[in-house]
Design a protein around this motif. Structure first.
Motif, PDB file in Angstrom:
ATOM      1  N   ILE A   1       6.657  -0.382 -13.452  1.00  0.00           N
ATOM      2  CA  ILE A   1       7.842  -1.240 -13.510  1.00  0.00           C
ATOM      3  C   ILE A   1       8.668  -1.097 -12.235  1.00  0.00           C
ATOM      4  O   ILE A   1       9.139  -2.090 -11.665  1.00  0.00           O
ATOM      5  CB  ILE A   1       8.688  -0.900 -14.751  1.00  0.00           C
ATOM      6  N   ASN A   2       8.831   0.126 -11.754  1.00  0.00           N
ATOM      7  CA  ASN A   2       9.578   0.331 -10.507  1.00  0.00           C
ATOM      8  C   ASN A   2       8.853  -0.309  -9.327  1.00  0.00           C
ATOM      9  O   ASN A   2       9.503  -0.849  -8.411  1.00  0.00           O
ATOM     10  CB  ASN A   2       9.772   1.824 -10.248  1.00  0.00           C
ATOM     11  N   LEU A   3       7.511  -0.258  -9.343  1.00  0.00           N
ATOM     12  CA  LEU A   3       6.744  -0.903  -8.281  1.00  0.00           C
ATOM     13  C   LEU A   3       6.957  -2.414  -8.298  1.00  0.00           C
ATOM     14  O   LEU A   3       7.151  -3.037  -7.249  1.00  0.00           O
ATOM     15  CB  LEU A   3       5.258  -0.574  -8.455  1.00  0.00           C
ATOM     16  N   ILE A   4       6.933  -2.998  -9.481  1.00  0.00           N
ATOM     17  CA  ILE A   4       7.162  -4.443  -9.606  1.00  0.00           C
ATOM     18  C   ILE A   4       8.560  -4.812  -9.110  1.00  0.00           C
ATOM     19  O   ILE A   4       8.747  -5.824  -8.415  1.00  0.00           O
ATOM     20  CB  ILE A   4       6.967  -4.886 -11.060  1.00  0.00           C
ATOM     21  N   VAL A   5       9.552  -3.977  -9.438  1.00  0.00           N
ATOM     22  CA  VAL A   5      10.923  -4.237  -8.979  1.00  0.00           C
ATOM     23  C   VAL A   5      10.992  -4.193  -7.457  1.00  0.00           C
ATOM     24  O   VAL A   5      11.613  -5.057  -6.824  1.00  0.00           O
ATOM     25  CB  VAL A   5      11.899  -3.217  -9.595  1.00  0.00           C
ATOM     26  N   ASP A   6      10.338  -3.203  -6.843  1.00  0.00           N
ATOM     27  CA  ASP A   6      10.333  -3.117  -5.381  1.00  0.00           C
ATOM     28  C   ASP A   6       9.677  -4.339  -4.748  1.00  0.00           C
ATOM     29  O   ASP A   6      10.140  -4.852  -3.724  1.00  0.00           O
ATOM     30  CB  ASP A   6       9.602  -1.844  -4.936  1.00  0.00           C
ATOM     31  N   LEU A   7       8.578  -4.799  -5.345  1.00  0.00           N
ATOM     32  CA  LEU A   7       7.906  -5.984  -4.816  1.00  0.00           C
ATOM     33  C   LEU A   7       8.772  -7.227  -4.984  1.00  0.00           C
ATOM     34  O   LEU A   7       8.776  -8.113  -4.115  1.00  0.00           O
ATOM     35  CB  LEU A   7       6.559  -6.170  -5.517  1.00  0.00           C
ATOM     36  N   LEU A   8       9.502  -7.297  -6.094  1.00  0.00           N
ATOM     37  CA  LEU A   8      10.401  -8.432  -6.295  1.00  0.00           C
ATOM     38  C   LEU A   8      11.531  -8.427  -5.270  1.00  0.00           C
ATOM     39  O   LEU A   8      12.002  -9.490  -4.853  1.00  0.00           O
ATOM     40  CB  LEU A   8      10.976  -8.400  -7.713  1.00  0.00           C
ATOM     41  N   TYR A   9      11.984  -7.231  -4.866  1.00  0.00           N
ATOM     42  CA  TYR A   9      12.993  -7.154  -3.810  1.00  0.00           C
ATOM     43  C   TYR A   9      12.510  -7.901  -2.563  1.00  0.00           C
ATOM     44  O   TYR A   9      13.248  -8.679  -1.962  1.00  0.00           O
ATOM     45  CB  TYR A   9      13.260  -5.697  -3.430  1.00  0.00           C
ATOM     46  N   ALA A  10      11.263  -7.606  -2.180  1.00  0.00           N
ATOM     47  CA  ALA A  10      10.713  -8.207  -0.968  1.00  0.00           C
ATOM     48  C   ALA A  10      10.542  -9.714  -1.120  1.00  0.00           C
ATOM     49  O   ALA A  10      10.652 -10.459  -0.139  1.00  0.00           O
ATOM     50  CB  ALA A  10       9.375  -7.554  -0.622  1.00  0.00           C
TER      51      ALA A  10
ATOM     52  N   LEU B   1       0.830  -1.209   0.000  1.00  0.00           N
ATOM     53  CA  LEU B   1       0.000   0.000   0.000  1.00  0.00           C
ATOM     54  C   LEU B   1       0.864   1.259   0.000  1.00  0.00           C
ATOM     55  O   LEU B   1       0.533   2.245  -0.675  1.00  0.00           O
ATOM     56  CB  LEU B   1      -0.932  -0.002   1.213  1.00  0.00           C
ATOM     57  N   LYS B   2       1.960   1.220   0.734  1.00  0.00           N
ATOM     58  CA  LYS B   2       2.860   2.376   0.747  1.00  0.00           C
ATOM     59  C   LYS B   2       3.471   2.607  -0.633  1.00  0.00           C
ATOM     60  O   LYS B   2       3.582   3.746  -1.086  1.00  0.00           O
ATOM     61  CB  LYS B   2       3.973   2.166   1.782  1.00  0.00           C
ATOM     62  N   ARG B   3       3.861   1.528  -1.294  1.00  0.00           N
ATOM     63  CA  ARG B   3       4.447   1.668  -2.621  1.00  0.00           C
ATOM     64  C   ARG B   3       3.420   2.173  -3.628  1.00  0.00           C
ATOM     65  O   ARG B   3       3.724   2.998  -4.490  1.00  0.00           O
ATOM     66  CB  ARG B   3       5.029   0.334  -3.087  1.00  0.00           C
ATOM     67  N   VAL B   4       2.188   1.679  -3.532  1.00  0.00           N
ATOM     68  CA  VAL B   4       1.130   2.148  -4.430  1.00  0.00           C
ATOM     69  C   VAL B   4       0.824   3.616  -4.168  1.00  0.00           C
ATOM     70  O   VAL B   4       0.613   4.399  -5.101  1.00  0.00           O
ATOM     71  CB  VAL B   4      -0.130   1.281  -4.265  1.00  0.00           C
ATOM     72  N   GLY B   5       0.794   4.003  -2.881  1.00  0.00           N
ATOM     73  CA  GLY B   5       0.567   5.412  -2.547  1.00  0.00           C
ATOM     74  C   GLY B   5       1.665   6.314  -3.089  1.00  0.00           C
ATOM     75  O   GLY B   5       1.394   7.407  -3.599  1.00  0.00           O
ATOM     76  N   ALA B   6       2.915   5.859  -2.986  1.00  0.00           N
ATOM     77  CA  ALA B   6       4.025   6.632  -3.538  1.00  0.00           C
ATOM     78  C   ALA B   6       3.902   6.767  -5.051  1.00  0.00           C
ATOM     79  O   ALA B   6       4.168   7.834  -5.618  1.00  0.00           O
ATOM     80  CB  ALA B   6       5.353   5.961  -3.174  1.00  0.00           C
ATOM     81  N   LEU B   7       3.453   5.690  -5.706  1.00  0.00           N
ATOM     82  CA  LEU B   7       3.248   5.752  -7.152  1.00  0.00           C
ATOM     83  C   LEU B   7       2.165   6.753  -7.513  1.00  0.00           C
ATOM     84  O   LEU B   7       2.299   7.513  -8.489  1.00  0.00           O
ATOM     85  CB  LEU B   7       2.881   4.362  -7.684  1.00  0.00           C
ATOM     86  N   ALA B   8       1.093   6.795  -6.731  1.00  0.00           N
ATOM     87  CA  ALA B   8       0.013   7.755  -6.993  1.00  0.00           C
ATOM     88  C   ALA B   8       0.508   9.192  -6.869  1.00  0.00           C
ATOM     89  O   ALA B   8       0.146  10.060  -7.682  1.00  0.00           O
ATOM     90  CB  ALA B   8      -1.147   7.505  -6.023  1.00  0.00           C
ATOM     91  N   VAL B   9       1.352   9.448  -5.867  1.00  0.00           N
ATOM     92  CA  VAL B   9       1.906  10.802  -5.698  1.00  0.00           C
ATOM     93  C   VAL B   9       2.806  11.166  -6.872  1.00  0.00           C
ATOM     94  O   VAL B   9       2.746  12.288  -7.394  1.00  0.00           O
ATOM     95  CB  VAL B   9       2.686  10.892  -4.369  1.00  0.00           C
ATOM     96  N   VAL B  10       3.623  10.224  -7.300  1.00  0.00           N
ATOM     97  CA  VAL B  10       4.502  10.467  -8.448  1.00  0.00           C
ATOM     98  C   VAL B  10       3.682  10.780  -9.697  1.00  0.00           C
ATOM     99  O   VAL B  10       4.008  11.699 -10.466  1.00  0.00           O
ATOM    100  CB  VAL B  10       5.413   9.246  -8.689  1.00  0.00           C
TER     101      VAL B  10
END
Length: 316
Positions: free
Chosen positions: A292-301, A5-14
């Motif tokens: 794509i950056n969101l997917i990369v962050d999720l793959l990190y986890a 949710l934090k990553r999605v929220g950051a994407l929305a702000v961007v």
């Protein structure tokens, strides 16, 4: 879930900030919509005033931005100044070609880039030297030059692949997009292969890999569970960055192979100052980069849960 949710929220702000920059940037550029529409002809002030009223150009800037943003959220990007077509329909008809080209190129990057890098790290000798030489060549050869060589050799020379058009149907589309995808992904494959080779080599000398080997763990299990998996963080970053970069580089390949994608549409729209189309494509590209950056962050986890935990600890 909180991390997602934090990553999605950051994407929305961007996306919100990017939409404002895209909208403002187009109106700060030289020229104006009404000047384009009159095509340099001398018209009366009344005609110019009616054009400005029609396109809402007399409204305050923030009001124009708000009206445009509300329309975008509802899927309405306005109408093209050149063709008077609905921008969403115009761009939507071009997206499949670019999507197939980028997806095909991304698969080549993942399969060939990571595969060749792992093989080069685990096999010494001639094969490793060939991979290193190929990666050096990939660094030096731009996509457009690679496209010209591929078209000349495998298209016009051998006749194995077509050199124009995107094809119809799955098999025909793959056949038509093979040369463009190889040309587009060639530099990225070289980068990913080099980074993968280095990451795997470094991981092979790590303490936990040596301990696993000393305990008698089978070599293949050590390779896949301890070496390759733990070396995937920098590789994932390289893959994600290069796949995102495909979107920006695709317009060159689309131009070379006369593909009807959004890249070629963007070039033509910029030349003709078709503001609405340029804004829509720019926003779509920002969205694609963000996803794509969101997917990369999720793959990190997924690859290393400690990444998620460390970020959670920092937040607290």
């Amino acid at each position: 879930m909180t991390y997602v949710l934090k990553r999605v929220g950051a994407l929305a702000v961007v996306l919100l900030v990017s939409s404002f920059i895209v909208f403002a940037g187009m109106y700060l550029a030289p020229g104006s919509p009404e000047q384009f529409l009159v095509q340099g002809r001398t018209v009366s002030p009344e005609v110019l005033a009616s054009i400005r009223v029609q396109y809402g150009l007399d409204d305050p800037f923030l009001l124009r931005y708000w009206n445009w943003l509300v329309g975008v959220v509802q899927g309405d990007f306005g109408r093209s100044l050149v063709t008077q077509q609905d921008v969403a329909a115009l761009v939507g008809s071009r997206i499949p070609t670019t999507f197939w080209l980028v997806a095909y190129s991304a698969i080549l990057i993942v399969v060939l880039g990571i595969g060749l890098g792992v093989l080069a790290a685990t096999r010494t000798g001639v094969f490793e030297k060939v991979v290193v030489l190929g990666s050096n060549l990939g660094f030096a050869v731009p996509s457009f030059f690679a496209a010209l060589i591929l078209m000349s050799v495998f298209g016009s020379g051998l006749g194995w692949f077509p050199v124009s058009g995107a094809g119809d149907g799955f098999a025909d589309r793959i056949w038509h997009l093979t040369l463009p995808a190889v040309a587009l992904s060639f530099p990225a494959i070289a980068v990913v292969a080099r980074i993968t080779r280095t990451a795997v080599r470094e991981e092979q000398g790590s303490e936990h890999v040596e301990m696993a080997t000393a305990r008698g763990v089978p070599g293949r299990l050590v390779l896949w569970r301890h070496t390759i998996r733990n070396s995937m963080l920098p590789v994932t970053t390289a893959v994600g960055t290069n796949i995102a970069g495909l979107l920006a580089a695709a317009f060159v390949i689309e131009y070379a192979f006369t593909l009807d994608g959004i890249g070629s549409l963007l070039v033509g729209s910029v030349q003709r100052k078709d503001f609405a189309v340029v804004q829509a494509i720019a926003l779509i590209m920002v969205l694609a980069f963000g996803l794509i950056n969101l997917i990369v962050d999720l793959l990190y986890a997924v690859i290393d849960p400690r990444v998620r935990l460390s970020k959670g600890a920092q937040a607290r």
